[in-house]
Design a protein around this motif. Structure first.
Motif, PDB file in Angstrom:
ATOM      1  N   THR A 110      -2.306  -0.342  -9.748  1.00 17.47           N
ATOM      2  CA  THR A 110      -1.012  -0.178  -9.073  1.00 17.47           C
ATOM      3  C   THR A 110      -0.861  -1.082  -7.846  1.00 17.47           C
ATOM      4  O   THR A 110       0.228  -1.194  -7.282  1.00 17.47           O
ATOM      5  CB  THR A 110      -0.793   1.288  -8.642  1.00 17.47           C
ATOM      6  N   VAL A 111      -1.967  -1.701  -7.408  1.00 19.95           N
ATOM      7  CA  VAL A 111      -1.905  -2.629  -6.268  1.00 19.95           C
ATOM      8  C   VAL A 111      -2.672  -3.893  -6.671  1.00 19.95           C
ATOM      9  O   VAL A 111      -3.744  -3.798  -7.279  1.00 19.95           O
ATOM     10  CB  VAL A 111      -2.565  -1.998  -5.007  1.00 19.95           C
ATOM     11  N   PHE A 112      -2.126  -5.067  -6.356  1.00 26.06           N
ATOM     12  CA  PHE A 112      -2.826  -6.320  -6.664  1.00 26.06           C
ATOM     13  C   PHE A 112      -4.144  -6.398  -5.900  1.00 26.06           C
ATOM     14  O   PHE A 112      -4.249  -5.902  -4.777  1.00 26.06           O
ATOM     15  CB  PHE A 112      -1.963  -7.530  -6.284  1.00 26.06           C
ATOM     16  N   ARG A 113      -5.102  -7.078  -6.520  1.00 27.79           N
ATOM     17  CA  ARG A 113      -6.423  -7.176  -5.907  1.00 27.79           C
ATOM     18  C   ARG A 113      -6.377  -7.779  -4.496  1.00 27.79           C
ATOM     19  O   ARG A 113      -7.039  -7.287  -3.580  1.00 27.79           O
ATOM     20  CB  ARG A 113      -7.350  -7.992  -6.807  1.00 27.79           C
ATOM     21  N   ASP A 114      -5.550  -8.801  -4.311  1.00 28.36           N
ATOM     22  CA  ASP A 114      -5.449  -9.431  -2.988  1.00 28.36           C
ATOM     23  C   ASP A 114      -4.957  -8.442  -1.939  1.00 28.36           C
ATOM     24  O   ASP A 114      -5.366  -8.471  -0.779  1.00 28.36           O
ATOM     25  CB  ASP A 114      -4.441 -10.592  -3.010  1.00 28.36           C
ATOM     26  N   GLU A 115      -4.062  -7.592  -2.399  1.00 28.84           N
ATOM     27  CA  GLU A 115      -3.485  -6.632  -1.465  1.00 28.84           C
ATOM     28  C   GLU A 115      -4.499  -5.535  -1.123  1.00 28.84           C
ATOM     29  O   GLU A 115      -4.522  -5.018  -0.004  1.00 28.84           O
ATOM     30  CB  GLU A 115      -2.230  -6.023  -2.085  1.00 28.84           C
ATOM     31  N   ILE A 116      -5.329  -5.188  -2.102  1.00 29.42           N
ATOM     32  CA  ILE A 116      -6.388  -4.214  -1.839  1.00 29.42           C
ATOM     33  C   ILE A 116      -7.349  -4.780  -0.797  1.00 29.42           C
ATOM     34  O   ILE A 116      -7.699  -4.125   0.181  1.00 29.42           O
ATOM     35  CB  ILE A 116      -7.141  -3.838  -3.139  1.00 29.42           C
ATOM     36  N   ARG A 117      -7.691  -6.045  -0.983  1.00 26.46           N
ATOM     37  CA  ARG A 117      -8.607  -6.671  -0.030  1.00 26.46           C
ATOM     38  C   ARG A 117      -7.978  -6.752   1.366  1.00 26.46           C
ATOM     39  O   ARG A 117      -8.600  -6.467   2.381  1.00 26.46           O
ATOM     40  CB  ARG A 117      -8.989  -8.080  -0.509  1.00 26.46           C
ATOM     41  N   ASN A 118      -6.719  -7.108   1.378  1.00 26.30           N
ATOM     42  CA  ASN A 118      -5.984  -7.223   2.620  1.00 26.30           C
ATOM     43  C   ASN A 118      -5.930  -5.868   3.361  1.00 26.30           C
ATOM     44  O   ASN A 118      -6.128  -5.783   4.570  1.00 26.30           O
ATOM     45  CB  ASN A 118      -4.570  -7.726   2.268  1.00 26.30           C
ATOM     46  N   THR A 119      -5.691  -4.803   2.596  1.00 26.41           N
ATOM     47  CA  THR A 119      -5.622  -3.470   3.203  1.00 26.41           C
ATOM     48  C   THR A 119      -7.000  -3.039   3.706  1.00 26.41           C
ATOM     49  O   THR A 119      -7.125  -2.442   4.776  1.00 26.41           O
ATOM     50  CB  THR A 119      -5.089  -2.447   2.176  1.00 26.41           C
ATOM     51  N   PHE A 120      -8.016  -3.387   2.927  1.00 23.61           N
ATOM     52  CA  PHE A 120      -9.374  -3.060   3.370  1.00 23.61           C
ATOM     53  C   PHE A 120      -9.704  -3.810   4.670  1.00 23.61           C
ATOM     54  O   PHE A 120     -10.312  -3.251   5.586  1.00 23.61           O
ATOM     55  CB  PHE A 120     -10.394  -3.409   2.265  1.00 23.61           C
ATOM     56  N   ASP A 121      -9.246  -5.051   4.757  1.00 27.93           N
ATOM     57  CA  ASP A 121      -9.444  -5.814   6.004  1.00 27.93           C
ATOM     58  C   ASP A 121      -8.734  -5.137   7.181  1.00 27.93           C
ATOM     59  O   ASP A 121      -9.243  -5.118   8.301  1.00 27.93           O
ATOM     60  CB  ASP A 121      -8.915  -7.255   5.858  1.00 27.93           C
ATOM     61  N   GLN A 122      -7.551  -4.599   6.897  1.00 29.08           N
ATOM     62  CA  GLN A 122      -6.824  -3.879   7.965  1.00 29.08           C
ATOM     63  C   GLN A 122      -7.649  -2.677   8.440  1.00 29.08           C
ATOM     64  O   GLN A 122      -7.714  -2.386   9.631  1.00 29.08           O
ATOM     65  CB  GLN A 122      -5.466  -3.386   7.457  1.00 29.08           C
ATOM     66  N   LEU A 123      -8.270  -1.987   7.487  1.00 26.66           N
ATOM     67  CA  LEU A 123      -9.122  -0.847   7.856  1.00 26.66           C
ATOM     68  C   LEU A 123     -10.300  -1.319   8.712  1.00 26.66           C
ATOM     69  O   LEU A 123     -10.661  -0.686   9.701  1.00 26.66           O
ATOM     70  CB  LEU A 123      -9.673  -0.173   6.599  1.00 26.66           C
ATOM     71  N   GLN A 124     -10.861  -2.455   8.302  1.00 24.33           N
ATOM     72  CA  GLN A 124     -12.031  -2.957   9.039  1.00 24.33           C
ATOM     73  C   GLN A 124     -11.692  -3.406  10.455  1.00 24.33           C
ATOM     74  O   GLN A 124     -12.573  -3.472  11.310  1.00 24.33           O
ATOM     75  CB  GLN A 124     -12.682  -4.095   8.266  1.00 24.33           C
ATOM     76  N   ALA A 125     -10.422  -3.688  10.685  1.00 26.31           N
ATOM     77  CA  ALA A 125     -10.005  -4.105  12.032  1.00 26.31           C
ATOM     78  C   ALA A 125      -9.811  -2.893  12.952  1.00 26.31           C
ATOM     79  O   ALA A 125      -9.695  -3.039  14.169  1.00 26.31           O
ATOM     80  CB  ALA A 125      -8.707  -4.905  11.944  1.00 26.31           C
ATOM     81  N   MET A 126      -9.777  -1.687  12.371  1.00 31.46           N
ATOM     82  CA  MET A 126      -9.420  -0.515  13.174  1.00 31.46           C
ATOM     83  C   MET A 126     -10.457  -0.118  14.231  1.00 31.46           C
ATOM     84  O   MET A 126     -10.077   0.275  15.342  1.00 31.46           O
ATOM     85  CB  MET A 126      -9.050   0.677  12.285  1.00 31.46           C
ATOM     86  N   PRO A 127     -11.768  -0.194  13.931  1.00 34.05           N
ATOM     87  CA  PRO A 127     -12.720   0.186  14.987  1.00 34.05           C
ATOM     88  C   PRO A 127     -12.487  -0.594  16.289  1.00 34.05           C
ATOM     89  O   PRO A 127     -12.568  -0.032  17.389  1.00 34.05           O
ATOM     90  CB  PRO A 127     -14.082  -0.149  14.363  1.00 34.05           C
ATOM     91  N   ARG A 128     -12.168  -1.887  16.156  1.00 34.88           N
ATOM     92  CA  ARG A 128     -11.927  -2.709  17.341  1.00 34.88           C
ATOM     93  C   ARG A 128     -10.680  -2.226  18.092  1.00 34.88           C
ATOM     94  O   ARG A 128     -10.625  -2.192  19.317  1.00 34.88           O
ATOM     95  CB  ARG A 128     -11.732  -4.168  16.889  1.00 34.88           C
ATOM     96  N   LYS A 129      -9.669  -1.819  17.346  1.00 37.80           N
ATOM     97  CA  LYS A 129      -8.428  -1.346  17.983  1.00 37.80           C
ATOM     98  C   LYS A 129      -8.631   0.006  18.664  1.00 37.80           C
ATOM     99  O   LYS A 129      -8.082   0.268  19.736  1.00 37.80           O
ATOM    100  CB  LYS A 129      -7.295  -1.282  16.954  1.00 37.80           C
ATOM    101  N   ILE A 130      -9.425   0.874  18.024  1.00 37.40           N
ATOM    102  CA  ILE A 130      -9.742   2.164  18.656  1.00 37.40           C
ATOM    103  C   ILE A 130     -10.517   1.908  19.948  1.00 37.40           C
ATOM    104  O   ILE A 130     -10.259   2.536  20.982  1.00 37.40           O
ATOM    105  CB  ILE A 130     -10.575   3.067  17.712  1.00 37.40           C
TER     106      ILE A 130
END
Ligand code: F6R
Length: 370
Positions: free
Chosen positions: A181-201
């Motif tokens: 239901t989601v393109f692979r690139d978009e899955i990777r992109n969303t996972f990258d967004q998650l990985q950026a969260m610790p720095r933002k917290i």
């Protein structure tokens, strides 16, 4: 063992970034696919899932509510979130194509355990999102996705909450990958967004505490608080309200900001403190305008506005009395940062009032009775 912090709660809030980061480890491979190696539910069965029901209590149920927005968006499968104690006794519709997701920090919450037993008896598969290795809820489920928040000692849950959202998002991306239901690139992109969260917290933890503490000093004697949000900000508001009742014993009510005009606005009086979770303004986000109009409504009635808002949000600056800033991030990621100032605020309020933040009255860390 508090490692220099004056309470476990303080220590554990400061472990929010690590809790998210550790929960993400080993989930994405170089080719951009998500792995849930330890989930031994047959891929075909997961692919056939046509409904997800999250069962949980308290803070864990709010993590489930946040996850609903993301999972429905990515997987296009309906997600219900139900308090475990309500679910068990209402004859819920469960089939072999229903995936029940039980979320629990302790893994010993009896209400949640009874709910998952009921679901399995009815032939549904149960996946646990759990923070405690080998706990009853983990053992009795078909599969477990562990959160790696580390042991949580303070009674009020903090780092487990952000880890629960993270784990539920990983599950959502995995299901989206399986179902296509989601393109692979978009899955990777969303996972990258998650990985950026610790720095933002971490940015929130580094820059916001003095504003938050000042607000607590000023508001310690307030008799009640309202917490409002929309979309993913709604469960964040509920969680912020729960934290403040639990440890500062302040009467709070959390609700969806859109409900304001349907009743609760009658409560608003001169000086009433109201916390608003304001969504990002970028991209002419329609939700931002809606929340803002709620702020204007209550401001006109003399409310004292505390906002959690994105850095540079000029509209909010115009109306809010206090602002806890969040760095830029996509709306679906915002709960991971937005809850942090609310955890700190509850802790500071409790400290102002002279309470033991780690051991609130009448509460136990795990509730092993129904
Ligand atoms: C809130 C809190 C409780 C728990 C709830 C579920 O700070 O601690 O609301 O979240 O009792 O507990 P677990 O996650 O252990 O099932």
């Amino acid at each position: 063992e508090k490692g220099g912090w004056d309470s476990f709660m303080d220590k554990e809030i400061h472990e929010d970034p690590a809790a998210v980061q550790r929960t993400l480890i080993g989930r994405m491979s170089d080719d951009g696919t998500i792995h849930l190696d330890e989930v031994h539910i047959d891929e075909h069965e997961l692919k056939a899932v046509d409904k997800i029901i999250v069962v949980a209590c308290g803070t864990a149920s709010y993590a489930g509510m946040v996850a609903k927005y993301a999972i429905e968006h990515w997987v296009r499968v309906p997600v219900e979130v139900e308090l475990a104690h309500e679910f068990r006794y209402r004859d819920p519709i469960l089939t072999p194509r229903t995936l029940v997701v039980a979320i629990s920090q302790s893994g010993e919450t009896m209400d949640t355990l009874m709910a998952l037993r009921h679901a399995r008896e009815q032939g549904s598969k149960v996946l646990a999102i759990c923070n405690t290795q080998g706990a009853s809820i983990a053992r009795e489920s078909d599969a477990v996705l562990y959160t790696h928040a580390g042991p949580e000692v303070a009674v009020a849950s903090t780092k487990a909450f952000v880890a629960q959202i993270t784990a539920a998002y990983i599950l959502g991306l995995y299901l989206a990958q399986l179902k296509g239901t989601v393109f692979r690139d978009e899955i990777r992109n969303t996972f990258d967004q998650l990985q950026a969260m610790p720095r933002k917290i971490q940015w929130v933890l580094d820059t916001q505490p003095s504003t938050i503490e000042q607000a607590a000093v000023q508001l310690a004697d307030a008799r009640s608080f309202l917490f409002l949000g929309r979309h993913v900000g709604y469960p964040v508001a509920m969680e912020g309200a729960l934290k403040l009742k639990e440890i500062a014993y302040t009467f709070t009510e959390g609700f969806a900001a859109g409900e304001l005009k349907h009743g609760p606005i009658a409560l608003v009086d001169e000086g009433e403190p109201i916390v608003f979770i304001v969504p990002p303004a970028r991209g002419r986000n329609v939700l931002h305008a809606k929340v803002l109009s709620g702020i204007e409504e209550v401001k006109a009635r003399g409310a004292y506005i505390i906002a959690v808002a994105e850095v540079g949000d000029k509209d909010v600056e115009r109306y809010a009395d206090v602002i806890f800033w969040r760095p830029e991030c996509p709306t679906l990621m915002s709960p991971l940062v937005d809850v942090v100032p609310l955890q700190l605020f509850a802790m500071d309020m409790a400290k102002q009032k002279g309470y033991d933040v780690d051991k609130p009255r009448n509460l136990a860390k795990s509730v092993t009775v129904e």
